[in-house]
Design a protein around this motif. Structure first.
Motif: not given
Length: 131
Positions: A28-47
């Motif tokens: 019901s909204k267009v702004d979605l809050q995303v939390f990246l759980m326990g990955a390394n910085d490379i995975a986080n930035e890639k996603v």
């Protein structure tokens, strides 16, 4: 690992893009809050880089946050496959649990596919208008 969907071309064109979605799973909204759980910085930035492509073709914005209690989508990077809750069904999942898992975070198609589910899209063959 078998993949059963293809990736939609995520670019703006003069014609409209179509996708199969479920009304009951639409956010019901267009702004979605995303939390990246326990990955390394490379995975986080890639996603983070890959999922921004969704913003180019639909009215949705991802905001990456550091507090899972305020998140709509929680992404894990465990070795148990690639899966996602469909759209707003994620809001019923405990905030300490992932709503998306991306084992193959270095595969752009897989990341886009899983986030397609996370924003409420179903597999195209589920579209009642598909041939």
């Amino acid at each position: 690992m078998a993949k059963f969907c293809y990736t939609l071309p995520l670019e703006k064109k003069k014609s409209s893009l179509e996708a199969a979605g479920l009304k009951r799973c639409k956010w019901s909204k267009v702004d979605l809050q995303v939390f990246l759980m326990g990955a390394n910085d490379i995975a986080n930035e890639k996603v983070k880089e890959i999922v921004k492509k969704w913003e180019n073709c639909c009215a949705i914005r991802f905001h990456f946050i550091h507090d899972p209690s305020k998140s709509d989508i929680r992404v894990a990077f465990e070795a148990d496959g690639n899966w996602s809750y469909i759209g707003s069904k994620a809001s019923k999942v405990d905030k300490s649990k992932p709503t998306v898992n991306i084992q193959d975070f270095d595969d752009e198609g897989t990341v886009l596919h899983m986030f397609g589910h996370a924003i409420g899209l179903n597999h195209e063959h589920s579209n009642p208008n598909s041939n």
